[in-house]
Design a protein around this motif. Structure first.
Motif, PDB file in Angstrom:
ATOM      1  N   ASP A  59       9.570   5.151   6.605  1.00  0.00           N
ATOM      2  CA  ASP A  59      10.881   5.707   6.954  1.00  0.00           C
ATOM      3  C   ASP A  59      12.008   4.733   6.611  1.00  0.00           C
ATOM      4  OD1 ASP A  59       9.636   7.974   7.863  1.00  0.00           O
ATOM      5  OD2 ASP A  59       9.774   7.443   9.992  1.00  0.00           O
ATOM      6  N   GLY A  60      11.763   3.448   6.848  1.00  0.00           N
ATOM      7  CA  GLY A  60      12.785   2.448   6.585  1.00  0.00           C
ATOM      8  C   GLY A  60      13.088   2.273   5.114  1.00  0.00           C
ATOM      9  N   LEU A  61      12.070   2.476   4.282  1.00  0.00           N
ATOM     10  CA  LEU A  61      12.233   2.272   2.836  1.00  0.00           C
ATOM     11  C   LEU A  61      12.365   3.576   2.064  1.00  0.00           C
ATOM     12  CD1 LEU A  61       9.572  -0.564   2.299  1.00  0.00           C
ATOM     13  CD2 LEU A  61      12.059  -0.801   2.497  1.00  0.00           C
ATOM     14  N   GLY A  62      12.321   4.689   2.784  1.00  0.00           N
ATOM     15  CA  GLY A  62      12.434   5.974   2.107  1.00  0.00           C
ATOM     16  C   GLY A  62      11.212   6.317   1.273  1.00  0.00           C
ATOM     17  N   LEU A  63      10.040   5.888   1.720  1.00  0.00           N
ATOM     18  CA  LEU A  63       8.798   6.139   0.980  1.00  0.00           C
ATOM     19  C   LEU A  63       8.109   7.390   1.504  1.00  0.00           C
ATOM     20  CD1 LEU A  63       7.386   2.477   0.978  1.00  0.00           C
ATOM     21  CD2 LEU A  63       8.756   3.610  -0.802  1.00  0.00           C
ATOM     22  N   ASP A  64       7.205   7.933   0.714  1.00  0.00           N
ATOM     23  CA  ASP A  64       6.462   9.113   1.135  1.00  0.00           C
ATOM     24  C   ASP A  64       5.641   8.779   2.372  1.00  0.00           C
ATOM     25  OD1 ASP A  64       6.169  11.859  -0.133  1.00  0.00           O
ATOM     26  OD2 ASP A  64       4.094  11.415   0.388  1.00  0.00           O
ATOM     27  N   ARG A  65       5.600   9.713   3.325  1.00  0.00           N
ATOM     28  CA  ARG A  65       4.924   9.472   4.600  1.00  0.00           C
ATOM     29  C   ARG A  65       3.463   9.895   4.576  1.00  0.00           C
ATOM     30  NH1 ARG A  65       6.475  11.199   9.842  1.00  0.00           N
ATOM     31  NH2 ARG A  65       7.593   9.447  10.737  1.00  0.00           N
ATOM     32  N   ILE A  66       2.680   9.238   5.405  1.00  0.00           N
ATOM     33  CA  ILE A  66       1.303   9.664   5.669  1.00  0.00           C
ATOM     34  C   ILE A  66       1.345  11.033   6.338  1.00  0.00           C
ATOM     35  CG2 ILE A  66      -0.724   9.182   7.106  1.00  0.00           C
ATOM     36  CD1 ILE A  66       0.055   6.188   6.871  1.00  0.00           C
ATOM     37  N   VAL A  67       0.497  11.952   5.878  1.00  0.00           N
ATOM     38  CA  VAL A  67       0.467  13.281   6.502  1.00  0.00           C
ATOM     39  C   VAL A  67      -0.893  13.623   7.091  1.00  0.00           C
ATOM     40  CG1 VAL A  67       2.285  14.149   4.980  1.00  0.00           C
ATOM     41  CG2 VAL A  67      -0.114  14.465   4.339  1.00  0.00           C
ATOM     42  N   ALA A  68      -1.888  12.756   6.874  1.00  0.00           N
ATOM     43  CA  ALA A  68      -3.229  13.054   7.382  1.00  0.00           C
ATOM     44  C   ALA A  68      -3.959  11.783   7.776  1.00  0.00           C
ATOM     45  CB  ALA A  68      -4.039  13.811   6.335  1.00  0.00           C
ATOM     46  N   THR A 113       0.836  -1.207   0.000  1.00  0.00           N
ATOM     47  CA  THR A 113       0.000   0.000   0.000  1.00  0.00           C
ATOM     48  C   THR A 113       0.863   1.247   0.000  1.00  0.00           C
ATOM     49  OG1 THR A 113      -1.815  -1.108   1.156  1.00  0.00           O
ATOM     50  CG2 THR A 113      -1.735   1.298   1.301  1.00  0.00           C
ATOM     51  N   LEU A 114       1.891   1.252   0.837  1.00  0.00           N
ATOM     52  CA  LEU A 114       2.748   2.429   0.945  1.00  0.00           C
ATOM     53  C   LEU A 114       3.575   2.648  -0.318  1.00  0.00           C
ATOM     54  CD1 LEU A 114       3.895   1.945   4.640  1.00  0.00           C
ATOM     55  CD2 LEU A 114       2.179   3.550   3.770  1.00  0.00           C
ATOM     56  N   ARG A 115       3.995   1.572  -0.965  1.00  0.00           N
ATOM     57  CA  ARG A 115       4.716   1.722  -2.232  1.00  0.00           C
ATOM     58  C   ARG A 115       3.798   2.302  -3.312  1.00  0.00           C
ATOM     59  NH1 ARG A 115       9.752  -0.240  -2.635  1.00  0.00           N
ATOM     60  NH2 ARG A 115      10.507  -1.765  -1.094  1.00  0.00           N
ATOM     61  N   ALA A 116       2.534   1.882  -3.291  1.00  0.00           N
ATOM     62  CA  ALA A 116       1.576   2.432  -4.258  1.00  0.00           C
ATOM     63  C   ALA A 116       1.369   3.928  -3.992  1.00  0.00           C
ATOM     64  CB  ALA A 116       0.255   1.679  -4.157  1.00  0.00           C
ATOM     65  N   PHE A 117       1.255   4.285  -2.734  1.00  0.00           N
ATOM     66  CA  PHE A 117       1.158   5.703  -2.366  1.00  0.00           C
ATOM     67  C   PHE A 117       2.361   6.480  -2.902  1.00  0.00           C
ATOM     68  CE2 PHE A 117      -1.627   5.530   1.752  1.00  0.00           C
ATOM     69  CZ  PHE A 117      -2.760   5.475   0.959  1.00  0.00           C
ATOM     70  N   ASP A 118       3.551   5.937  -2.632  1.00  0.00           N
ATOM     71  CA  ASP A 118       4.787   6.605  -3.023  1.00  0.00           C
ATOM     72  C   ASP A 118       4.868   6.771  -4.543  1.00  0.00           C
ATOM     73  OD1 ASP A 118       7.501   7.534  -1.932  1.00  0.00           O
ATOM     74  OD2 ASP A 118       8.099   6.159  -3.527  1.00  0.00           O
ATOM     75  N   ARG A 129       5.332  10.316  -6.532  1.00  0.00           N
ATOM     76  CA  ARG A 129       6.480  10.519  -7.415  1.00  0.00           C
ATOM     77  C   ARG A 129       6.041  10.782  -8.855  1.00  0.00           C
ATOM     78  NH1 ARG A 129      11.218   9.362  -4.861  1.00  0.00           N
ATOM     79  NH2 ARG A 129      11.038   8.230  -2.877  1.00  0.00           N
ATOM     80  N   GLN A 130       4.914  10.211  -9.258  1.00  0.00           N
ATOM     81  CA  GLN A 130       4.389  10.437 -10.605  1.00  0.00           C
ATOM     82  C   GLN A 130       3.651  11.767 -10.730  1.00  0.00           C
ATOM     83  OE1 GLN A 130       1.966   6.980 -11.398  1.00  0.00           O
ATOM     84  NE2 GLN A 130       3.693   5.568 -11.148  1.00  0.00           N
ATOM     85  N   GLY A 131       3.491  12.455  -9.612  1.00  0.00           N
ATOM     86  CA  GLY A 131       2.816  13.745  -9.629  1.00  0.00           C
ATOM     87  C   GLY A 131       1.303  13.649  -9.719  1.00  0.00           C
ATOM     88  N   LYS A 132       0.760  12.474  -9.482  1.00  0.00           N
ATOM     89  CA  LYS A 132      -0.692  12.288  -9.575  1.00  0.00           C
ATOM     90  C   LYS A 132      -1.399  12.759  -8.304  1.00  0.00           C
ATOM     91  CE  LYS A 132      -0.390   8.500 -12.872  1.00  0.00           C
ATOM     92  NZ  LYS A 132      -0.644   7.063 -13.143  1.00  0.00           N
ATOM     93  N   VAL A 133      -0.705  12.702  -7.183  1.00  0.00           N
ATOM     94  CA  VAL A 133      -1.240  13.242  -5.932  1.00  0.00           C
ATOM     95  C   VAL A 133      -0.109  13.986  -5.232  1.00  0.00           C
ATOM     96  CG1 VAL A 133      -2.919  11.371  -5.680  1.00  0.00           C
ATOM     97  CG2 VAL A 133      -0.710  11.203  -4.533  1.00  0.00           C
ATOM     98  N   LEU A 134      -0.477  14.919  -4.356  1.00  0.00           N
ATOM     99  CA  LEU A 134       0.533  15.671  -3.617  1.00  0.00           C
ATOM    100  C   LEU A 134       0.826  15.054  -2.256  1.00  0.00           C
ATOM    101  CD1 LEU A 134      -0.548  19.360  -4.370  1.00  0.00           C
ATOM    102  CD2 LEU A 134       1.307  18.044  -5.420  1.00  0.00           C
TER     103      LEU A 134
END
Length: 203
Positions: free
Chosen positions: A50-59, A16-21, A25-30
């Motif tokens: 954090d361990g994989l360097g993926l975009d974090r949950i912000v909300a 799930t987190l990789r899909a988010f990331d 990265r593709q600019g489809k969501v901020l």
């Protein structure tokens, strides 16, 4: 903002987190977030990201209002420490905190209590709860607020709450609700509302 609504136990969290990331990265969501996750689920997601360097949950989007405050115990403290905002829904508890259902009165035509989802919720409400809510009316009036404005402002003023998602069936309801934005309630007023509703609050 793109959110995962409810935790999916059948999909690996890393996936799930990789899909988010990928979406970020593709600019489809901020930004990415989640809805109605537990503190443990949010914490695990942050560790993986954090361990994989993926975009974090912000909300995080939970249910939250003067009667339903379960997130205060563990979710809000965790999210505050991690920089995650709370985008709460149902700040009016489906109209209950707006004073829409006076005790002993017939259900208003066209209200949520007349549909399949709303009627079950309202049926569980005790007459005592509706009486307690009505005791908020003079407090709101003294502050120059409607019942809805008091409920929404009270939510927005709680620690860790970023914004509230409001619904409306008529334009004038939305006009009334948005006026709660920026209202600062006196601490004594918040304490008084807590005292009135204390026995009915889910924590």
């Amino acid at each position: 903002m793109y959110q995962a609504h409810r935790f999916d136990p059948e999909t690996p969290l890393e996936e799930t987190l990789r899909a988010f990331d990928d979406l970020v990265r593709q600019g489809k969501v901020l930004y990415v977030g989640v809805s109605e996750w537990t503190a443990d689920q949010i914490e695990e997601a942050l560790k993986i990201a954090d361990g994989l360097g993926l975009d974090r949950i912000v909300a995080h989007q939970p249910q939250y209002n003067m009667l339903h405050r379960t997130i205060e115990m563990d979710i809000v403290p965790l999210c505050q420490s991690e920089g995650i905002g709370q985008l709460v829904y149902q700040p009016l508890a489906q109209g209950v905190l707006a004073g829409k259902y006076p005790p002993g009165w017939p259900v208003p035509d066209g209200s949520r209590t007349t549909d399949a989802t709303g009627s079950e919720f309202i049926a569980r409400l005790l007459e005592e709860l509706l009486e307690r809510v009505q005791r908020l009316r003079p407090l709101a009036a003294d502050a120059g607020l409607s019942m809805a404005q008091l409920a929404i402002a009270g939510v927005l003023q709680r620690p860790g709450i970023t914004s509230a998602i409001v619904g409306a069936s008529r334009p004038e309801q939305l006009t009334d609700s948005v006026q709660a934005s920026g209202v600062k309630l006196d601490p004594d007023l918040l304490a008084a509302t807590d005292a009135i509703l204390s026995d009915s609050v889910q924590r």
